[in-house]
Design a protein around this motif. Structure first.
Motif, mmCIF file in Angstrom:
data_model
loop_
_atom_site.group_PDB
_atom_site.id
_atom_site.type_symbol
_atom_site.label_atom_id
_atom_site.label_comp_id
_atom_site.label_asym_id
_atom_site.label_seq_id
_atom_site.Cartn_x
_atom_site.Cartn_y
_atom_site.Cartn_z
ATOM 1 N N UNK A 76 -21.924 71.932 -29.281
ATOM 2 C CA UNK A 76 -21.824 72.744 -28.067
ATOM 3 C C UNK A 76 -21.143 71.927 -26.970
ATOM 4 N N UNK A 77 -19.803 71.940 -27.020
ATOM 5 C CA UNK A 77 -19.038 71.109 -26.098
ATOM 6 C C UNK A 77 -19.180 71.559 -24.649
ATOM 7 N N UNK A 78 -19.376 72.829 -24.415
ATOM 8 C CA UNK A 78 -19.549 73.304 -23.047
ATOM 9 C C UNK A 78 -20.767 72.682 -22.391
ATOM 10 N N UNK A 79 -21.851 72.603 -23.141
ATOM 11 C CA UNK A 79 -23.065 71.989 -22.602
ATOM 12 C C UNK A 79 -22.871 70.496 -22.378
ATOM 13 N N UNK A 80 -22.211 69.837 -23.317
ATOM 14 C CA UNK A 80 -22.023 68.388 -23.219
ATOM 15 C C UNK A 80 -21.135 68.032 -22.030
ATOM 16 N N UNK A 81 -20.032 68.764 -21.858
ATOM 17 C CA UNK A 81 -19.066 68.410 -20.809
ATOM 18 C C UNK A 81 -19.378 69.012 -19.450
ATOM 19 N N UNK A 82 -19.826 70.268 -19.428
ATOM 20 C CA UNK A 82 -19.892 70.979 -18.162
ATOM 21 C C UNK A 82 -21.313 71.196 -17.631
ATOM 22 N N UNK A 83 -22.314 71.182 -18.483
ATOM 23 C CA UNK A 83 -23.685 71.336 -17.998
ATOM 24 C C UNK A 83 -24.348 69.977 -17.828
ATOM 25 N N UNK A 85 -22.776 66.912 -18.441
ATOM 26 C CA UNK A 85 -21.767 65.993 -17.897
ATOM 27 C C UNK A 85 -22.179 64.536 -18.091
ATOM 28 N N UNK A 86 -22.554 64.216 -19.309
ATOM 29 C CA UNK A 86 -23.007 62.869 -19.624
ATOM 30 C C UNK A 86 -21.931 62.156 -20.448
ATOM 31 N N UNK A 87 -21.157 61.236 -19.850
ATOM 32 C CA UNK A 87 -20.095 60.549 -20.581
ATOM 33 C C UNK A 87 -20.612 59.680 -21.725
ATOM 34 N N UNK A 90 -23.118 61.621 -27.324
ATOM 35 C CA UNK A 90 -22.578 61.252 -28.632
ATOM 36 C C UNK A 90 -21.194 61.848 -28.882
ATOM 37 N N UNK A 91 -20.971 63.110 -28.580
ATOM 38 C CA UNK A 91 -19.715 63.782 -28.909
ATOM 39 C C UNK A 91 -18.850 64.064 -27.681
ATOM 40 N N UNK A 92 -19.051 63.343 -26.611
ATOM 41 C CA UNK A 92 -18.315 63.579 -25.370
ATOM 42 C C UNK A 92 -16.805 63.447 -25.582
ATOM 43 N N UNK A 93 -16.372 62.356 -26.168
ATOM 44 C CA UNK A 93 -14.943 62.122 -26.402
ATOM 45 C C UNK A 93 -14.376 63.116 -27.403
ATOM 46 N N UNK A 94 -15.141 63.432 -28.442
ATOM 47 C CA UNK A 94 -14.686 64.418 -29.430
ATOM 48 C C UNK A 94 -14.435 65.767 -28.769
ATOM 49 N N UNK A 95 -15.343 66.188 -27.903
ATOM 50 C CA UNK A 95 -15.209 67.490 -27.244
ATOM 51 C C UNK A 95 -13.968 67.549 -26.363
ATOM 52 N N UNK A 115 -7.592 66.537 -16.827
ATOM 53 C CA UNK A 115 -7.542 67.983 -16.639
ATOM 54 C C UNK A 115 -8.807 68.642 -17.174
ATOM 55 N N UNK A 116 -9.297 68.159 -18.320
ATOM 56 C CA UNK A 116 -10.514 68.727 -18.904
ATOM 57 C C UNK A 116 -11.726 68.378 -18.043
ATOM 58 N N UNK A 117 -11.765 67.175 -17.510
ATOM 59 C CA UNK A 117 -12.913 66.714 -16.741
ATOM 60 C C UNK A 117 -12.824 67.052 -15.250
ATOM 61 N N UNK A 118 -11.825 67.791 -14.854
ATOM 62 C CA UNK A 118 -11.646 68.199 -13.460
ATOM 63 C C UNK A 118 -12.886 68.972 -12.995
ATOM 64 N N UNK A 119 -13.454 68.632 -11.842
ATOM 65 C CA UNK A 119 -14.655 69.337 -11.350
ATOM 66 C C UNK A 119 -14.422 70.836 -11.146
ATOM 67 N N UNK A 120 -13.174 71.221 -10.868
ATOM 68 C CA UNK A 120 -12.869 72.651 -10.720
ATOM 69 C C UNK A 120 -12.996 73.381 -12.051
#
Length: 132
Positions: A76-83, A85-87, A90-95, A115-120
């Motif tokens: 669940x990349x949305x949860x990892x990156x956007x909810x 937001x823990x760098x 485990x799968x942060x870079x993969x996502x 661009x992916x990690x942009x706060x917007x």
């Protein structure tokens, strides 16, 4: 009796094959991709105007596009990156890599890690997907 059994088993086989084809073939979305046509959006009549750079399609993506570009399974990349937001997840870079690949595949736009990690993008994802 044997012919009735043959008709029933033939019907069951047709339903099973039809169901398998229905669930296994990819579905066409009713929404076009961002790169499908190049009609610019009309400006709103509000006093506020949101300026979005044209090089990051994640900022203007619809719910369907985000569903295709941000993987939900098996990770669940949305949860990892956007909810969360823990760098250090485990799968942060993969996502990040997977989202970049999917955006490039569907739109032809090459986006960077920033661009992916942009706060917007995070705010847009949370708004569109109804996240916490």
């Amino acid at each position: 009796m044997r012919s009735v059994w043959m008709v029933v088993s033939g019907f069951a086989m047709a339903v099973a094959i039809g169901g398998a084809v229905y669930y296994l073939l990819p579905r066409q979305s009713a929404e076009p991709d961002a790169g499908a046509f190049s009609v610019p959006p009309q400006p709103s009549n509000d006093s506020r105007v949101l300026v979005v750079p044209a090089d990051n399609p994640l900022l203007t993506a619809s719910r369907g596009q985000l569903g295709r570009w941000v993987p939900l399974y098996p990770i669940r990349c949305g949860e990892i990156l956007f909810e969360n937001a823990d760098p250090t997840a485990r799968n942060f870079t993969f996502c990040i890599g997977e989202i970049r690949n999917r955006v490039a595949h569907y739109t032809g736009a090459s986006i960077s890690r920033n661009d992916v990690l942009d706060p917007r993008v995070k705010a847009h994802w949370q708004e569109v997907m109804g996240a916490k």
